[in-house]
Design a protein around this motif. Structure first.
Motif, PDB file in Angstrom:
ATOM      1  N   THR A 141     -11.703  18.537   2.217  1.00 43.69           N
ATOM      2  CA  THR A 141     -12.979  17.885   1.894  1.00 43.69           C
ATOM      3  C   THR A 141     -12.786  16.650   1.017  1.00 43.69           C
ATOM      4  OG1 THR A 141     -13.171  19.437   0.052  1.00 43.69           O
ATOM      5  CG2 THR A 141     -14.337  20.009   2.091  1.00 43.69           C
ATOM      6  N   GLY A 142     -11.581  16.480   0.476  1.00 44.64           N
ATOM      7  CA  GLY A 142     -11.327  15.303  -0.359  1.00 44.64           C
ATOM      8  C   GLY A 142      -9.836  15.120  -0.582  1.00 44.64           C
ATOM      9  N   ILE A 143      -9.455  13.888  -0.941  1.00 43.56           N
ATOM     10  CA  ILE A 143      -8.046  13.604  -1.264  1.00 43.56           C
ATOM     11  C   ILE A 143      -8.046  12.913  -2.622  1.00 43.56           C
ATOM     12  CG2 ILE A 143      -5.987  12.285  -0.590  1.00 43.56           C
ATOM     13  CD1 ILE A 143      -6.822  12.669   2.318  1.00 43.56           C
ATOM     14  N   THR A 144      -7.228  13.422  -3.542  1.00 47.28           N
ATOM     15  CA  THR A 144      -7.205  12.781  -4.863  1.00 47.28           C
ATOM     16  C   THR A 144      -6.084  11.755  -4.909  1.00 47.28           C
ATOM     17  OG1 THR A 144      -6.012  14.734  -5.614  1.00 47.28           O
ATOM     18  CG2 THR A 144      -8.304  14.579  -6.255  1.00 47.28           C
ATOM     19  N   VAL A 145      -6.441  10.564  -5.381  1.00 47.13           N
ATOM     20  CA  VAL A 145      -5.498   9.445  -5.476  1.00 47.13           C
ATOM     21  C   VAL A 145      -5.570   8.922  -6.908  1.00 47.13           C
ATOM     22  CG1 VAL A 145      -4.948   7.131  -4.616  1.00 47.13           C
ATOM     23  CG2 VAL A 145      -5.882   8.841  -3.043  1.00 47.13           C
ATOM     24  N   GLU A 146      -4.409   8.859  -7.591  1.00 48.82           N
ATOM     25  CA  GLU A 146      -4.385   8.294  -8.952  1.00 48.82           C
ATOM     26  C   GLU A 146      -3.366   7.171  -8.982  1.00 48.82           C
ATOM     27  OE1 GLU A 146      -3.605  11.608 -11.612  1.00 48.82           O
ATOM     28  OE2 GLU A 146      -5.196  12.743 -10.569  1.00 48.82           O
ATOM     29  N   ASP A 147      -3.743   6.024  -9.544  1.00 41.99           N
ATOM     30  CA  ASP A 147      -2.860   4.840  -9.586  1.00 41.99           C
ATOM     31  C   ASP A 147      -2.260   4.563  -8.215  1.00 41.99           C
ATOM     32  OD1 ASP A 147      -3.341   4.540 -12.260  1.00 41.99           O
ATOM     33  OD2 ASP A 147      -1.667   5.851 -12.830  1.00 41.99           O
ATOM     34  N   ASN A 148      -3.103   4.599  -7.204  1.00 39.71           N
ATOM     35  CA  ASN A 148      -2.694   4.310  -5.812  1.00 39.71           C
ATOM     36  C   ASN A 148      -1.648   5.281  -5.265  1.00 39.71           C
ATOM     37  OD1 ASN A 148      -3.255   2.597  -3.584  1.00 39.71           O
ATOM     38  ND2 ASN A 148      -1.216   1.714  -3.791  1.00 39.71           N
TER      39      ASN A 148
END
Ligand SMILES: Cc1cc2nc3c(=O)[nH]c(=O)nc-3n(C[C@H](O)[C@H](O)[C@H](O)COP(=O)(O)OP(=O)(O)OC[C@H]3O[C@@H](n4cnc5c(N)ncnc54)[C@H](O)[C@@H]3O)c2cc1C
Length: 411
Positions: free
Chosen positions: A204-211
């Motif tokens: 349901t979602g994808i987490t992306v941090e600092d690309n």
């Protein structure tokens, strides 16, 4: 295999499950979204060739419920570009070894594939494809009506139809296979090597941090991971959106149908781009038939009367003797169409978020090779030469791989 089945039947033993359910862990080295033949093949090759087994395949329904269980199973490598021919040819070779590798019969029947030409320009395209194919070592040649009739006696090669047959591209290694067996074979062997297959688990979602990818949200909880592969075909743009990646892909429904079973009469696969139809006869005797994608972009998987009417009319132009045969069932799947009719494989602008998408109406045949080469990319961080032409960046670099002329039917 047959003896094993017989022994199990006599001893009253249950056939062991092909893959097992697992608890969802809170972290995996690699998360593959999509339990079709592509996602499962990648998991299989990650484990088999690179020893990477801390892998989850997440499937929102059941494995094979997407295009992998809905396609018409045509496998071939007679494409138009050298890049395409080389790529699909490796897949045909992997399919040839598949029954031995899985230790069960995937029923790959290399019966020969004929793409009919009804116009002078189509004959020219077939001649060009034959030459490109031969230069890549692929068995493919232009043939004319007498030989077509010898290979396929029931076909009408007279000059009565609206589009008489002028020639065909004949590709002897082309064939059909049991698609469920391919999906289950990859699942079984990936499972045996330690891969976790999670059905009924929707991303349901994808987490992306600092690309950089850090995890995925699912209907069963959050998973931490540094590598996510989007292998969701018809749904791939929805997954890419979750990671903030735009794909040049539009999803269209594609329909197919089968007739009641007939005695074996069709030994080859017949495709007509001008009539927008193709047909083969399955081992159960049913004629498996398809056409071009529906005219409107949609995520609907409903069949339509318009499809059956158009297809029946065109099939009867090729095989008038089938006029009393009844259609038994029809269905649809989703196709992730690209502008150049080639797939998109490899890295994206987000670190750790990879794609194996853009499989349109042609992707089942590529499951082994894309699974194997995407696994190599994930394991080594290097894009294999074979899939480099299909990178996402080709759309910005004006370096398309135009395969529309080799699509089975016009779209
Ligand atoms: C009628 C028809 C005939 C075709 N005929 C041929 C043919 O003859 N030869 C050929 O080579 N190709 C053919 N194709 C194309 C081929 O079927 C596909 O290109 C191929 O099966 C794609 O495989 P895949 O594993 O990438 O995707 P799929 O098998 O579609 O698997 C993707 C999976 O992702 C899952 N998913 C989607 N969203 C999520 C989410 N949010 N979370 C978790 N899971 C998700 C879906 O449920 C699905 O199971 C045909 C297609 C159709 C529809």
């Amino acid at each position: 295999m047959q003896f094993k089945l017989l022994r199990q039947a006599i001893n009253g033993k249950h056939i062991p499950r092909m893959w097992r359910p697992h608890e969802l862990k809170d972290s995996y080295d690699v998360v593959i979204i999509g339990g079709g033949a592509h996602g499962l093949a990648c998991a299989y090759y990650l484990a088999k060739e690179h020893g990477i087994t801390n892998v989850a395949v997440l499937e929102k329904r059941y494995i094979g419920s997407g295009g992998s269980g809905r396609n018409t199973t045509i496998i071939r490598s007679n494409y138009l570009t050298p890049e395409g021919v080389r790529f699909y040819d490796e897949s045909v070779k992997l399919y040839e070894d598949m029954s031995a590798e899985f230790e069960f019969n995937v029923m790959f029947s290399q019966r020969g594939h004929l793409t009919l030409a009804h116009t002078d320009s189509a004959v020219r395209t077939m001649r060009r494809r034959a030459e490109v194919n031969q230069l890549q070592g692929v068995d493919s040649r232009l043939i004319f009506p007498d030989e077509i009739k010898r290979l396929c006696p029931p076909i009408d090669i007279s000059d009565h139809p609206r589009y008489p047959i002028l020639g065909a591209l004949y590709h002897p290694p082309g064939g059909i296979i049991r698609h469920d067996a391919v999906v289950w074979g990859y699942a079984q062997h990936a499972d045996r090597m330690g891969v976790h297959i999670h059905q009924l688990t929707e991303v349901t979602g994808i987490t992306v941090e600092d690309n950089r990818v850090t995890g995925v949200d699912t209907t069963s909880g959050h998973i931490k991971t540094g590598t996510v592969l989007n292998a969701t075909a018809g749904w791939c743009s929805t997954i890419a959106n979750m990671a903030g990646v735009r794909l040049p892909i539009t999803t269209f429904p594609l329909q197919a149908c089968v007739t009641e079973p007939l005695k074996p009469f069709l030994d080859v696969i017949i495709v007509s781009g001008s009539l927008h139809v193709y047909v083969s006869q399955s081992d159960r005797g049913e004629l498996v038939m398809g056409a071009s994608v529906d005219p409107h972009a949609s995520y609907s998987m409903l069949g339509s009367l318009a499809f059956i009417e158009g297809l029946a009319g065109h099939i009867l132009e090729l095989f008038p003797s089938l006029r009393h045969v009844r259609i038994m069932r029809q269905w649809a799947g989703l196709c992730d169409m690209t502008p150049d009719f080639s797939p998109i494989m490899g890295v994206t602008g987000v670190d750790g978020f990879l794609v194996d998408v853009g499989w349109g109406t042609w992707g089942f045949k590529a499951s082994p090779v894309s699974g194997r080469r995407m696994a190599e990319l994930i394991a080594t961080g290097q894009t294999p030469d074979l899939i480099h032409p299909f990178r996402l960046a080709r759309f910005y670099e004006d370096d398309l791989v135009g395969e529309k002329g080799a699509a089975s039917v016009g779209h």
